[in-house]
Scaffold this active site. Sequence first.
Site, PDB file in Angstrom:
ATOM      1  N   LYS A 264       5.631  -2.994  -5.951  1.00  0.00           N
ATOM      2  CA  LYS A 264       4.269  -2.823  -5.447  1.00  0.00           C
ATOM      3  C   LYS A 264       3.286  -2.933  -6.605  1.00  0.00           C
ATOM      4  O   LYS A 264       3.407  -2.238  -7.613  1.00  0.00           O
ATOM      5  CB  LYS A 264       4.118  -1.458  -4.759  1.00  0.00           C
ATOM      6  CG  LYS A 264       2.683  -1.150  -4.304  1.00  0.00           C
ATOM      7  CD  LYS A 264       2.586   0.134  -3.477  1.00  0.00           C
ATOM      8  CE  LYS A 264       1.139   0.497  -3.175  1.00  0.00           C
ATOM      9  NZ  LYS A 264       1.006   1.756  -2.401  1.00  0.00           N
ATOM     10  N   ASP A 269      -5.840   1.808  -6.091  1.00  0.00           N
ATOM     11  CA  ASP A 269      -5.850   2.072  -4.655  1.00  0.00           C
ATOM     12  C   ASP A 269      -6.889   3.145  -4.345  1.00  0.00           C
ATOM     13  O   ASP A 269      -6.660   4.329  -4.538  1.00  0.00           O
ATOM     14  CB  ASP A 269      -4.446   2.532  -4.215  1.00  0.00           C
ATOM     15  CG  ASP A 269      -4.378   2.835  -2.717  1.00  0.00           C
ATOM     16  OD1 ASP A 269      -5.330   2.484  -1.979  1.00  0.00           O
ATOM     17  OD2 ASP A 269      -3.358   3.414  -2.281  1.00  0.00           O
ATOM     18  N   LYS A 276      -9.642   7.454   0.147  1.00  0.00           N
ATOM     19  CA  LYS A 276      -8.999   8.660  -0.387  1.00  0.00           C
ATOM     20  C   LYS A 276     -10.079   9.607  -0.894  1.00  0.00           C
ATOM     21  O   LYS A 276     -11.080   9.163  -1.449  1.00  0.00           O
ATOM     22  CB  LYS A 276      -8.124   8.297  -1.595  1.00  0.00           C
ATOM     23  CG  LYS A 276      -6.825   7.605  -1.258  1.00  0.00           C
ATOM     24  CD  LYS A 276      -6.014   7.354  -2.528  1.00  0.00           C
ATOM     25  CE  LYS A 276      -4.772   6.539  -2.231  1.00  0.00           C
ATOM     26  NZ  LYS A 276      -3.847   7.180  -1.295  1.00  0.00           N
ATOM     27  N   ASP A 346      -5.464   2.622   3.960  1.00  0.00           N
ATOM     28  CA  ASP A 346      -4.784   3.246   2.822  1.00  0.00           C
ATOM     29  C   ASP A 346      -3.268   3.020   2.875  1.00  0.00           C
ATOM     30  O   ASP A 346      -2.556   3.280   1.905  1.00  0.00           O
ATOM     31  CB  ASP A 346      -5.102   4.746   2.778  1.00  0.00           C
ATOM     32  CG  ASP A 346      -4.792   5.359   1.424  1.00  0.00           C
ATOM     33  OD1 ASP A 346      -4.568   4.590   0.465  1.00  0.00           O
ATOM     34  OD2 ASP A 346      -4.783   6.603   1.330  1.00  0.00           O
ATOM     35  N   ARG A 350       2.491  -1.358   2.029  1.00  0.00           N
ATOM     36  CA  ARG A 350       3.473  -1.985   2.920  1.00  0.00           C
ATOM     37  C   ARG A 350       3.006  -3.363   3.384  1.00  0.00           C
ATOM     38  O   ARG A 350       3.830  -4.219   3.703  1.00  0.00           O
ATOM     39  CB  ARG A 350       3.775  -1.054   4.106  1.00  0.00           C
ATOM     40  CG  ARG A 350       2.598  -0.756   4.973  1.00  0.00           C
ATOM     41  CD  ARG A 350       2.823   0.454   5.884  1.00  0.00           C
ATOM     42  NE  ARG A 350       2.707   1.721   5.155  1.00  0.00           N
ATOM     43  CZ  ARG A 350       2.849   2.918   5.721  1.00  0.00           C
ATOM     44  NH1 ARG A 350       3.138   3.018   7.007  1.00  0.00           N
ATOM     45  NH2 ARG A 350       2.723   4.015   4.997  1.00  0.00           N
TER      46      ARG A 350
END
Length: 495
Positions: A264, A269, A276, A346, A350
Amino acid sequence: MEVLLKSARRFVDEVPAALAVVGVWGGELSEEGQRLDRKHRNLLSSMIEDLHFKGEFGETLLVPLGRLYGETQSREFALLFGLGKKRGTSLETVRKAGAKLVQAVRKLGFREAVTETFLSEKFGKKDASYALAEGALLGGYTWSKYKSAGSPGKRAERLRLWLARSARQSVDRAETIAEAVNYARDLVNEPPNVLTPAELAMRVQAMAQEVGLDVEIWDEAQIKQAGMGAFYGVAQGSANPPRFIQLTYKPQNPASKVLALVGKGLTFDTGGYSLKPSEGQITMKCDMAGAAAVLGAMRAIARLKPELEVRAYVAAAENMISGSAYRVSDLLRSLSGRTIEVLNTDAEGRLTLADAITFADWQGADAIVELSTLTGACVVALGEKIAGLFANNPRLGREVQEAAERAGEKVWPMPMEEEYLEALKSSTADLKNTHGRSRSAGAIHAALFLGEFTEKPLVHLDIAGPAYTEKDHDLGPAGGTGFGVRTLIELAQAL
Ligand code: BES
Ligand code: ZN
Ligand code: ZN
């Protein structure tokens, strides 16, 4: 930090450094210490007794040898180094001792030391020297690149540790592997405004050329063109464009097996529109730690030359907010053709990984091992020290678990419960990227989502806990830990 080899047979003969380290187990000189000449042995033993040195693990006592012999000009020292109790020790004890040792030597202001190999009577010279050297090289790691010269935390000096010449092979291997771990740590520790996807790709290109790996890097247009719509969806909100990075290691004799490593690579992020909280963003430069582990491992693999083909894939992007960022409810078309409804921006990892895994599969992988800082839920389940191991194939799962055990990295098997797959079905698309408002089994749902993108043997390691630490730890300082590098190298050499 360097580990060097000395030619003297006994570790205080012809000491190339002013500091000789002698282990103390359970309040007594180590076996190696017992074999010192009588003068040294008696002196050190009486120091232990007279000063009530208990020798708790990592405890030290600096003994000014020369001066005690009446040589007032002498700058020769012994360092009694506590190793705790011998019972229940493992190679991990030796690894931690190596790390503690270099930290103690540095703190005392020495630049070099010569040491015995602890526990070689129990684990053999080869393995014990390996663990000691690896511990020293990992424990000696520092990150002070952005501190000004002369400022307190700036580390410019080189630290040298001398081991017996007979440890040559072990030290060579420890150097290759620790260097790869520290390479991964450097990548994770770089701030996200420096290490953008493009910068990461540039560094990988240089690394590949240095160690002799094939490399191919795609820019934004190529990623779009290839149809990586899930990956691109995540990347589209950032002013820093994504990169798709591919590395290939080919063994000398054509290999029948291809191992694919996927990492990843979110250089940051924020969570996107499912933002977040500020607290949660503090450590999010670590969201490319899976990529760093895979890249570090490839670096060592190029040098160790195992007998199978190994390919690495990193979908590097930044998860940001802007007028072009993806939204909740967006529909993404993944490389596999499967459509995905975005329920939470968020849960971006994946999405990027889905396309990387599909691509690895299509390129002919026989087995895929994927590492990601994927879910906070995995940290809730297993804490900061243990990675979750999810396998769709028990044999590959066991192989990865055993490799991790040999490497001294902690992983624990988690179930890919098929009944839970139901929760990822979408009413408008083929899949949704989270199971909705429920917070149950978040790490498992994430793993199941990834499992939908290949039928090949797949192991997913959720390293959200152990990839990064805000406190100093046994084998290094706060920051990126390089978790996973050692496991992947062990695996590549075992398959
Ligand atoms: N990068 C995070 C996971 C993470 C959390 C890594 C803490 C390291 C430390 C990931 O992209 C994420 O945000 N996952 C969400 C998933 C959820 C929205 C289903 C999470 O864990 O909350
Ligand atoms: Zn996220
Ligand atoms: Zn993430």
